[in-house]
Scaffold this active site. Structure first.
Site, PDB file in Angstrom:
ATOM      1  N   ILE A 124    -116.754  14.440  21.582  1.00 27.84           N
ATOM      2  CA  ILE A 124    -117.375  15.547  22.727  1.00 27.84           C
ATOM      3  C   ILE A 124    -118.381  14.658  23.148  1.00 27.84           C
ATOM      4  O   ILE A 124    -118.772  14.829  24.480  1.00 27.84           O
ATOM      5  CB  ILE A 124    -117.699  16.758  22.208  1.00 27.84           C
ATOM      6  CG1 ILE A 124    -116.470  17.634  21.606  1.00 27.84           C
ATOM      7  CG2 ILE A 124    -118.368  17.738  23.147  1.00 27.84           C
ATOM      8  CD1 ILE A 124    -116.676  18.941  21.101  1.00 27.84           C
ATOM      9  N   ASP A 173    -130.726   8.034  14.783  1.00 26.55           N
ATOM     10  CA  ASP A 173    -130.284   8.654  13.603  1.00 26.55           C
ATOM     11  C   ASP A 173    -131.005  10.128  13.544  1.00 26.55           C
ATOM     12  O   ASP A 173    -132.181  10.073  13.157  1.00 26.55           O
ATOM     13  CB  ASP A 173    -130.425   7.731  12.362  1.00 26.55           C
ATOM     14  CG  ASP A 173    -129.807   8.568  11.017  1.00 26.55           C
ATOM     15  OD1 ASP A 173    -129.414   9.786  11.051  1.00 26.55           O
ATOM     16  OD2 ASP A 173    -129.712   7.966  10.264  1.00 26.55           O
ATOM     17  N   ASN A 229    -125.977  17.086  20.068  1.00 25.01           N
ATOM     18  CA  ASN A 229    -124.650  17.161  19.720  1.00 25.01           C
ATOM     19  C   ASN A 229    -124.118  16.541  18.389  1.00 25.01           C
ATOM     20  O   ASN A 229    -123.081  16.646  17.843  1.00 25.01           O
ATOM     21  CB  ASN A 229    -123.808  16.135  20.967  1.00 25.01           C
ATOM     22  CG  ASN A 229    -122.227  15.846  20.529  1.00 25.01           C
ATOM     23  OD1 ASN A 229    -121.419  16.914  20.603  1.00 25.01           O
ATOM     24  ND2 ASN A 229    -121.962  14.690  20.107  1.00 25.01           N
ATOM     25  N   SER A 236    -121.626  26.354  17.108  1.00 23.17           N
ATOM     26  CA  SER A 236    -120.256  26.531  16.656  1.00 23.17           C
ATOM     27  C   SER A 236    -120.261  28.095  16.332  1.00 23.17           C
ATOM     28  O   SER A 236    -120.853  28.841  15.833  1.00 23.17           O
ATOM     29  CB  SER A 236    -119.814  25.843  15.320  1.00 23.17           C
ATOM     30  OG  SER A 236    -118.479  26.399  15.023  1.00 23.17           O
ATOM     31  N   LYS A 271    -124.796  25.645  11.388  1.00 18.59           N
ATOM     32  CA  LYS A 271    -124.583  26.096  12.840  1.00 18.59           C
ATOM     33  C   LYS A 271    -125.198  27.342  13.178  1.00 18.59           C
ATOM     34  O   LYS A 271    -125.740  27.547  14.347  1.00 18.59           O
ATOM     35  CB  LYS A 271    -122.928  26.071  13.016  1.00 18.59           C
ATOM     36  CG  LYS A 271    -122.531  24.628  13.160  1.00 18.59           C
ATOM     37  CD  LYS A 271    -123.156  23.583  14.188  1.00 18.59           C
ATOM     38  CE  LYS A 271    -122.415  22.342  14.117  1.00 18.59           C
ATOM     39  NZ  LYS A 271    -123.157  21.487  15.435  1.00 18.59           N
ATOM     40  N   THR A 277    -111.098  16.199  16.871  1.00 23.20           N
ATOM     41  CA  THR A 277    -112.090  14.839  17.032  1.00 23.20           C
ATOM     42  C   THR A 277    -111.946  14.139  15.535  1.00 23.20           C
ATOM     43  O   THR A 277    -111.370  14.828  14.610  1.00 23.20           O
ATOM     44  CB  THR A 277    -113.569  15.395  17.002  1.00 23.20           C
ATOM     45  OG1 THR A 277    -113.763  16.076  15.888  1.00 23.20           O
ATOM     46  CG2 THR A 277    -113.776  15.932  18.328  1.00 23.20           C
TER      47      THR A 277
END
Length: 228
Positions: free
Chosen positions: A13, A53, A80, A129, A156, A185
């Site tokens: 994504i 990172d 992301n 999510s 999340k 993914t």
């Protein structure tokens, strides 16, 4: 031009979001842990690359310093980067999940805030999510009801709460969390499910290109706000 940084953007994504925002005229920085993969991804579509990172403070600070030196500001941040953290639940795996999916948002956002404040329309999109939504995981008609992924879901949920709290503490910057939709993914390869990443990236792009008077402190999918 709009200056945008996307973490975890060498594939999936994040990569598709980078390509779509580039087409809209953004100056896009792909952030990735692996230098070789990140540089290859950036070269493939003509974006810029910074080694980043999200679990390493020095790496994050260096990446934002690079952007500051080149651009002097940041208009859009897309948090992301994320991990599924599947496997036997234990302390080290839990720390890894939260360090990447939640603490990583804090690291990058805190480092980016000085540059975002220099933008005329600062925007942050946290890719979260609905697996972290109490509403979704307790609703039998939702696919999340059947998902058993404690650490991913919990981290999340933290990402979404961070979004709300940042929206409250930083009223001059839009912060919104996104459920991007089930996407094919590397993260979901074991499940064999999901639509093409470019379809989910459209939802990220929508929130990344909000007008100055756009919403903040929301949790959305491609169709609008979600309960959580």
């Amino acid at each position: 031009m709009t200056v945008t940084l996307i973490t975890g953007a060498n594939k999936g994504i994040g990569f598709e979001t980078a390509e779509q925002l580039l087409e809209l005229g953004h100056v896009v920085y792909i952030g990735a842990r692996d230098v070789e993969r990140g540089e290859k991804a950036a070269a493939a579509i003509g974006t810029r690359f910074v080694q980043l990172d999200v679990t390493d403070d020095a790496s994050v600070n260096d990446a934002l310093a690079t952007i500051e030196a080149a651009e002097s500001r940041l208009d859009v941040l897309v948090n992301n980067a994320g991990v599924l953290a599947s496997g036997d639940v234990d302390g080290p795996l839990a720390l890894h999940a939260f360090d990447t999916n939640a603490v990583g948002i804090v690291r990058v956002t805190e480092a980016a805030l000085p540059l975002l404040r220099k933008s005329s329309n600062p925007t942050v999109v946290n890719v979260s999510s609905s697996a972290g939504s109490f509403w979704a995981v307790t609703s039998p008609d939702r696919p999340e009801f059947h998902l058993s992924s404690a650490l991913y879901s919990a981290s999340k949920a933290a990402a979404t709460m961070l979004t709300v709290q940042y929206a409250k503490s930083q009223p001059g910057i839009k912060f919104n969390a996104l459920e991007p939709g089930t996407t094919a993914t590397d993260m979901t390869a074991a499940f064999g499910i999901g639509r093409a990443p470019e379809e989910s990236a459209k939802a990220v792009v929508r929130l990344a290109t909000l007008d100055a008077d756009g919403p903040t402190g929301t949790f959305q999918d491609e169709n609008g706000e979600l309960p959580w």
